[in-house]
Design a protein around this motif. Structure first.
Motif, short mmCIF file in Angstrom:
data_model
loop_
_atom_site.label_atom_id
_atom_site.label_comp_id
_atom_site.label_asym_id
_atom_site.label_seq_id
_atom_site.Cartn_x
_atom_site.Cartn_y
_atom_site.Cartn_z
N VAL A 308 63.91 25.33 -22.74
CA VAL A 308 63.35 24.22 -23.53
C VAL A 308 61.93 23.90 -23.09
O VAL A 308 61.02 23.72 -23.90
CB VAL A 308 64.25 22.97 -23.41
CG1 VAL A 308 63.59 21.77 -24.07
CG2 VAL A 308 65.62 23.23 -24.02
N GLY A 309 61.72 23.86 -21.75
CA GLY A 309 60.40 23.55 -21.23
C GLY A 309 59.37 24.58 -21.62
O GLY A 309 58.25 24.24 -22.02
N SER A 310 59.74 25.85 -21.52
CA SER A 310 58.80 26.92 -21.87
C SER A 310 58.46 26.88 -23.35
O SER A 310 57.30 27.07 -23.74
CB SER A 310 59.42 28.28 -21.51
OG SER A 310 58.57 29.34 -21.90
N TYR A 311 59.45 26.62 -24.18
CA TYR A 311 59.19 26.62 -25.63
C TYR A 311 58.29 25.45 -26.03
O TYR A 311 57.41 25.59 -26.88
CB TYR A 311 60.51 26.54 -26.39
CG TYR A 311 60.35 26.70 -27.88
CD1 TYR A 311 60.11 27.95 -28.44
CD2 TYR A 311 60.43 25.58 -28.72
CE1 TYR A 311 59.95 28.09 -29.81
CE2 TYR A 311 60.27 25.72 -30.09
CZ TYR A 311 60.03 26.98 -30.63
OH TYR A 311 59.86 27.11 -31.99
N LYS A 312 58.51 24.28 -25.38
CA LYS A 312 57.70 23.11 -25.73
C LYS A 312 56.28 23.24 -25.20
O LYS A 312 55.33 22.79 -25.85
CB LYS A 312 58.36 21.85 -25.17
CG LYS A 312 59.60 21.43 -25.94
CD LYS A 312 60.13 20.09 -25.44
CE LYS A 312 61.30 19.61 -26.30
NZ LYS A 312 61.83 18.29 -25.84
N LEU A 313 56.13 23.84 -24.00
CA LEU A 313 54.80 23.92 -23.38
C LEU A 313 53.99 25.12 -23.86
O LEU A 313 52.78 25.04 -24.03
CB LEU A 313 54.96 23.97 -21.86
CG LEU A 313 55.51 22.71 -21.18
CD1 LEU A 313 55.73 22.96 -19.70
CD2 LEU A 313 54.55 21.54 -21.39
N ARG A 314 54.68 26.27 -24.04
CA ARG A 314 53.96 27.51 -24.37
C ARG A 314 54.31 28.08 -25.72
O ARG A 314 53.64 29.01 -26.20
CB ARG A 314 54.25 28.57 -23.31
CG ARG A 314 53.93 28.17 -21.86
CD ARG A 314 54.08 29.36 -20.95
NE ARG A 314 55.42 29.94 -21.05
CZ ARG A 314 55.68 31.23 -20.91
NH1 ARG A 314 54.69 32.08 -20.70
NH2 ARG A 314 56.93 31.67 -20.99
N GLY A 315 55.35 27.51 -26.35
CA GLY A 315 55.77 28.06 -27.64
C GLY A 315 56.50 29.37 -27.51
O GLY A 315 56.68 30.08 -28.50
N LYS A 316 56.91 29.72 -26.29
CA LYS A 316 57.60 30.99 -26.06
C LYS A 316 58.92 30.73 -25.33
O LYS A 316 59.04 29.80 -24.54
CB LYS A 316 56.73 31.92 -25.20
CG LYS A 316 55.44 32.34 -25.88
CD LYS A 316 54.65 33.28 -24.97
CE LYS A 316 53.34 33.71 -25.63
NZ LYS A 316 52.55 34.62 -24.75
N MET A 321 68.40 33.70 -25.45
CA MET A 321 69.12 32.51 -25.87
C MET A 321 69.62 31.80 -24.62
O MET A 321 69.92 32.45 -23.61
CB MET A 321 70.30 32.88 -26.79
CG MET A 321 71.00 31.68 -27.42
SD MET A 321 72.30 32.21 -28.57
CE MET A 321 72.91 30.61 -29.09
N ALA A 322 69.68 30.50 -24.66
CA ALA A 322 70.21 29.72 -23.54
C ALA A 322 71.39 28.90 -24.04
O ALA A 322 71.43 28.53 -25.21
CB ALA A 322 69.12 28.80 -22.97
#
Length: 360
Positions: A308-316, A321-322
């Protein structure tokens, strides 16, 4: 309950004294919970099917999971009923720690029940709104933490036990409430996140509960605690009966939950089991060791946080899947391989945790 009956019957037949032994009651607790789960299980599964209380499956998840749609869920009711009944039968009901753990089992079970009810009966895909779920988890955890802090009768009950170090045992003071809160709520949600494959969450729960039974027995025995250089907390020995009830109920549930699962535990089971492991770790002063032994739960939780953190901060995304068990499924691992390998990892971590009893 039966312990009191056995005490009364001793005046007529001395043989009833055997039921006063903790080890005997622990064995009977395991067997009672196991047999209850195995005997009641088929009837509960049939009832859940009749009521059409089936699992919903995410469309964006592994395609192999689509076949699981409709599988009966809320099987955690079977686990909790077996645990509570077994503890009430074989536990010492004058022990306040027993009632604290039962309160956590029932309290978190109710939260999970409401969440499951809304998802599978009212067909509300969101279930219990996250903020309200977290609110009620927090309320129960804070009440338990404050109660334990206010009723502590020995400094050891609020000290932090650091594994591998004999002399490191700082007093936590009011921070005990904070640590207890995060241990209970964190473990509850961690087990909930892990419960995504057939039998994946229940076996690590069984292993950790079994290990906590050993910690409880040692902590509550003045000779063993002195020999192992751990705090002596008399009331904790009775938690052995609670731990073994979890082991028995878990094994009984696994009979039906093993791949391919006939029933899922749902939030009613995972939230309650996780919270119970957390509060028992607090009572035997093994919060840090719980992190080690419950490493599978920790890894699953961290994978979600990182994703979640990576997707929100970097869009990646970091993982396909988690939680991470789905990542390995999408890499092509068959579900049974993921499950068994996570079981093996859990066993290793529990053994490492147990080693801290002597390596000090």
């Amino acid at each position: 309950m039966l312990m009191w009956l056995a005490d009364w019957l001793q005046q007529f037949e001395s043989g009833f004294n055997v039921f006063s032994y903790l080890t005997m009651r622990a064995i009977l607790s395991t067997l009672t919970a196991l047999l209850m789960a195995v005997i009641i299980g088929p009837k509960m599964i049939t009832w859940l099917q009749t009521m059409q209380i089936g699992q919903t499956v995410r469309d964006d998840g592994p395609q192999s999971h689509l076949s699981k749609a409709g599988t009966p869920t809320m099987g955690g009711l079977l686990i909790l009923a077996s645990i509570v009944s077994s503890v009430l039968l074989w536990g010492d009901l004058s022990n306040r720690y027993v009632w604290v753990t039962l309160a956590v089992v029932v309290g978190y079970g109710l939260i999970g029940f409401v969440d499951d009810y809304r998802k599978v009966i009212r067909k509300d895909s969101k279930g219990l709104i996250a903020k309200w779920k977290y609110f009620w988890q927090s309320v129960i955890a804070i009440v338990v933490a404050v109660y334990l802090y206010a009723n502590a009768q020995d400094p050891a009950e609020t000290a932090l036990l650091v594994p591998f170090f004999k002399e490191v045992m700082p007093q936590l003071g009011l921070f005990f409430i904070v640590m207890t809160y995060f241990t209970i709520v964190g473990t509850s949600n961690a087990v909930n996140l892990t419960d995504g494959l057939d039998g994946l969450a229940i076996v690590p729960t069984i292993l950790v509960a079994g290990a906590l039974a050993i910690f409880a027995y040692a902590t509550g025995n003045v000779n063993f605690s002195s020999y192992l250089n751990i705090p002596y907390i008399p009331l904790t020995s009775e938690l052995v009966v609670v731990c073994t009830a979890i082991v028995g109920a878990g094994l009984g549930f696994l009979w039906f939950n093993t791949y391919p699962a006939q029933v899922f535990m749902g939030d009613v089971g995972s939230l309650a089991l996780g919270a119970t492991l957390g509060v028992m770790a607090v009572l035997v002063r093994q919060e840090i060791v719980l992190v080690i032994m419950g490493g599978v739960f920790v890894i699953e939780t961290l994978s979600v946080i990182l994703q979640v953190g990576s997707y929100k901060l970097r869009g990646k995304r970091i993982f396909r899947m988690a939680p991470i068990h789905h990542h390995y499924e999408l890499k092509g691992w068959p579900e049974p391989r993921v499950i068994v390998r996570f079981w093996i990892i859990s066993l290793i971590l529990v053994l490492v945790g147990l080693a801290t009893l002597k390596l000090r």
